[in-house]
Design a protein around this motif. Structure first.
Motif, PDB file in Angstrom:
ATOM      1  N   PRO A   1       0.791  -1.238   0.000  1.00  0.00           N
ATOM      2  CA  PRO A   1       0.000   0.000   0.000  1.00  0.00           C
ATOM      3  C   PRO A   1       0.822   1.287   0.000  1.00  0.00           C
ATOM      4  N   VAL A   2       2.105   1.195   0.359  1.00  0.00           N
ATOM      5  CA  VAL A   2       2.953   2.386   0.309  1.00  0.00           C
ATOM      6  C   VAL A   2       3.091   2.859  -1.149  1.00  0.00           C
ATOM      7  N   TYR A   3       3.038   1.915  -2.089  1.00  0.00           N
ATOM      8  CA  TYR A   3       3.242   2.253  -3.504  1.00  0.00           C
ATOM      9  C   TYR A   3       1.971   2.124  -4.345  1.00  0.00           C
ATOM     10  N   PHE A   4       1.045   1.278  -3.897  1.00  0.00           N
ATOM     11  CA  PHE A   4      -0.221   1.069  -4.613  1.00  0.00           C
ATOM     12  C   PHE A   4      -1.339   1.305  -3.598  1.00  0.00           C
ATOM     13  N   PRO A   5      -1.979   2.481  -3.645  1.00  0.00           N
ATOM     14  CA  PRO A   5      -2.993   2.755  -2.625  1.00  0.00           C
ATOM     15  C   PRO A   5      -4.047   1.643  -2.580  1.00  0.00           C
ATOM     16  N   THR A   6      -4.450   1.269  -1.398  1.00  0.00           N
ATOM     17  CA  THR A   6      -5.507   0.262  -1.233  1.00  0.00           C
ATOM     18  C   THR A   6      -6.730   0.721  -2.046  1.00  0.00           C
TER      19      THR A   6
ATOM     20  N   GLY B   1      -4.052 -14.214   3.282  1.00  0.00           N
ATOM     21  CA  GLY B   1      -4.546 -13.043   3.987  1.00  0.00           C
ATOM     22  C   GLY B   1      -4.711 -11.857   3.069  1.00  0.00           C
ATOM     23  N   SER B   2      -5.053 -10.738   3.665  1.00  0.00           N
ATOM     24  CA  SER B   2      -5.365  -9.557   2.858  1.00  0.00           C
ATOM     25  C   SER B   2      -4.122  -8.731   2.522  1.00  0.00           C
ATOM     26  N   SER B   3      -3.017  -8.951   3.263  1.00  0.00           N
ATOM     27  CA  SER B   3      -1.894  -8.010   3.190  1.00  0.00           C
ATOM     28  C   SER B   3      -1.398  -7.738   1.774  1.00  0.00           C
ATOM     29  N   LYS B   4      -1.138  -8.787   1.007  1.00  0.00           N
ATOM     30  CA  LYS B   4      -0.457  -8.591  -0.284  1.00  0.00           C
ATOM     31  C   LYS B   4      -1.471  -8.618  -1.431  1.00  0.00           C
TER      32      LYS B   4
ATOM     33  N   PHE C   1      -4.588  -8.319  -1.462  1.00  0.00           N
ATOM     34  CA  PHE C   1      -5.641  -7.308  -1.314  1.00  0.00           C
ATOM     35  C   PHE C   1      -5.062  -5.988  -0.811  1.00  0.00           C
ATOM     36  N   ASP C   2      -3.742  -5.857  -0.932  1.00  0.00           N
ATOM     37  CA  ASP C   2      -3.072  -4.571  -0.831  1.00  0.00           C
ATOM     38  C   ASP C   2      -3.454  -3.820   0.452  1.00  0.00           C
ATOM     39  N   SER C   3      -3.403  -4.512   1.572  1.00  0.00           N
ATOM     40  CA  SER C   3      -3.874  -3.884   2.824  1.00  0.00           C
ATOM     41  C   SER C   3      -3.133  -4.464   4.029  1.00  0.00           C
ATOM     42  N   THR C   4      -1.815  -4.324   4.019  1.00  0.00           N
ATOM     43  CA  THR C   4      -0.987  -4.874   5.109  1.00  0.00           C
ATOM     44  C   THR C   4      -1.418  -4.380   6.491  1.00  0.00           C
ATOM     45  N   GLY C   5      -1.847  -3.124   6.545  1.00  0.00           N
ATOM     46  CA  GLY C   5      -2.169  -2.536   7.855  1.00  0.00           C
ATOM     47  C   GLY C   5      -3.500  -2.985   8.428  1.00  0.00           C
ATOM     48  N   PHE C   6      -4.315  -3.696   7.650  1.00  0.00           N
ATOM     49  CA  PHE C   6      -5.589  -4.176   8.204  1.00  0.00           C
ATOM     50  C   PHE C   6      -5.361  -5.299   9.208  1.00  0.00           C
ATOM     51  N   ARG C   7      -4.259  -6.011   9.028  1.00  0.00           N
ATOM     52  CA  ARG C   7      -3.908  -7.162   9.852  1.00  0.00           C
ATOM     53  C   ARG C   7      -4.971  -8.260   9.786  1.00  0.00           C
ATOM     54  N   ILE C   8      -5.268  -8.702   8.584  1.00  0.00           N
ATOM     55  CA  ILE C   8      -6.214  -9.806   8.415  1.00  0.00           C
ATOM     56  C   ILE C   8      -5.535 -10.946   7.651  1.00  0.00           C
TER      57      ILE C   8
END
Ligand code: PLP
Length: 414
Positions: A51-56, A248-251, A253-260
């Motif tokens: 997500p730092v490079y590809f916004p969620t 999981g969602s981190s990679k 689904f581009d959302s590492t910070g969701f922690r799922i």
């Protein structure tokens, strides 16, 4: 000053186990912060954080906000909200892996699943099979339970294919001691970017069957595949061998910070049944994961039209960035590079003799100091002669960073 962890353990403050808990991928962070404070800019190529490079994607953000507005801020069902569990079931159904509601356990990232697995399987002196290079958390979580690794290998000279004969030899030798509990594989692989072939997966299943190992397959990058490779889940070939799929969602689904994250345990055998019960207890013990994020990830998965668009555009960009990274690193005569087929890491081998460094830790420290480029040394992955580069930043940043690394090597070579 707080006591250093090892000293603190000796003084009886913390457990001996606690001395193993660390994140070596971030070991140069303090130094990078010092450089930033001195006014120099650091190029961070050490952390796989899409997500730092590809916004969620916006539809996922909207779903998160909607969950908050609807007041979904309490504990959820500990093993995962029914909405998310259903979404995970449909995702695997599309892959041809049938799952029931009890086969899925939602976790706070794959990281929490790794903690569950090692805590549940490993007592002091118990063993598990890892393949070198390995993702650093696998070793950390195993040793934090005071377990030991039986080590297999992936061979760089064979495009990082798994050395099945070597693995069989290591296991035959290990027969003298305690039977290993599980074998861990990563597909697509961090740090090498290798996509495991179906033939190799079948061989791993045979080995697991022969030695009574539970198969654990971390497939967190399974949609980030390119350069004409195709992904096969271990779930397609595991047959009756008990297995756990981690995702999981981190990679994807581009959302590492969701922690799922999610664990899927499809088997109908006795061990799989016991694992479902055990990990359900682990989920209950920590009450819930991040509830609004569960709703967002349920939507991220279920809205396949939006997801297909988002993942295609991200993977197209990643493919270009990874290939550019490899092309530029191939110009460096002091490196040996392989071309990944998945994930977003490149893992070159250093010609240590010519470069005159003791190991990659010394190399990455000097690159950061002299060039302000933060890389990760290979030791956290069990390969001290390699380093890992995260090929997520835009092409101009990658060009600049790799130019600096290549120039650095030219300067230091003897
Ligand atoms: N597994 C692998 C192979 C990874 O590379 C990572 C993160 O980089 C993780 C697990 C951690 O995943 P999560 O963010 O779901 O905890």
């Amino acid at each position: 000053m707080p006591a250093k962890p090892e000293r603190a353990a000796k003084q009886g403050i913390f457990s001996h186990k606690s001395t193993h808990v660390q994140n070596l991928i971030l070991e140069l962070n303090d130094m990078a912060d010092r450089i930033r404070r001195s006014g120099r800019k650091v190029m961070a190529l050490h952390r796989g954080d899409p997500p730092v490079y590809f916004p969620t994607p916006q539809y996922v953000i909207d779903a998160y906000i909607k969950a908050l507005k609807e007041g979904r801020t309490g504990y959820s069902r500990a093993q995962g909200t029914p909405e998310l569990v259903d979404a995970v079931i449909s995702r695997y159904k599309k892959y041809g892996i049938p799952l029931g509601e009890k086969d899925v356990i939602v976790t706070a990232g794959v990281s929490e699943a790794l903690l569950f697995i090692n805590n549940a399987f490993i007592d002091r002196g118990d063993r598990a099979v890892l393949l070198r290079p390995y993702y650093s958390q696998y070793m950390m979580r195993l040793t934090a339970e005071e377990g030991d690794a039986v080590m297999g290998r992936m061979l760089m000279e064979k495009d990082w294919r798994i050395d099945i004969n070597g693995l069989r030899k290591a296991l035959a030798k290990a027969k003298e001691g305690r039977r290993p509990k599980y074998i861990m594989i990563t597909n697509p692989h961090n740090p090498t970017g290798t996509v495991t072939e179906r033939r190799e997966l079948k061989e791993i299943v045979d080995v697991a069957n022969e030695y009574g190992l539970v198969l654990v397959s971390d497939e967190i990058y399974d949609e980030i595949v390119y350069n004409h490779h195709t992904f096969t889940s271990i779930g397609h070939v595991a047959g009756g061998v008990p297995h756990i799929l981690l995702n999981g969602s981190s990679k994807n689904f581009d959302s590492t910070g969701f922690r799922i994250g999610f664990m899927a345990i499809p088997g109908t055998d006795r061990v799989s049944e016991a694992m479902r019960e055990k990990f359900s207890e682990y989920a209950l013990a920590r009450l819930s994961v991040n509830t609004p994020a569960e709703y967002a990830v349920a939507e991220a998965i279920s809205n396949t039209k939006e997801h297909d668009k988002a993942i295609k555009s991200m993977v197209d960009a990643i493919q270009k960035r990874v290939n550019l990274t490899v092309d530029l690193l191939e110009e460096n005569p002091y490196l040996t590079v392989t071309r990944p087929g998945g994930a977003f890491y490149v893992f070159p081998k250093l010609d240590m003799k010519s470069l005159g460094f003791k190991d990659s830790r010394e190399f990455t420290t000097a690159v950061l100091e002299e060039e302000c480029v933060q890389l990760t040394g290979g030791s956290p992955f069990g390969e001290p002669d390699h380093f890992r580069i995260v090929a997520l930043p835009p092409e101009d940043v990658l060009r600049d960073a790799i130019d600096r690394v290549n120039g650095f090597c030219e300067r230091h070579a003897r």
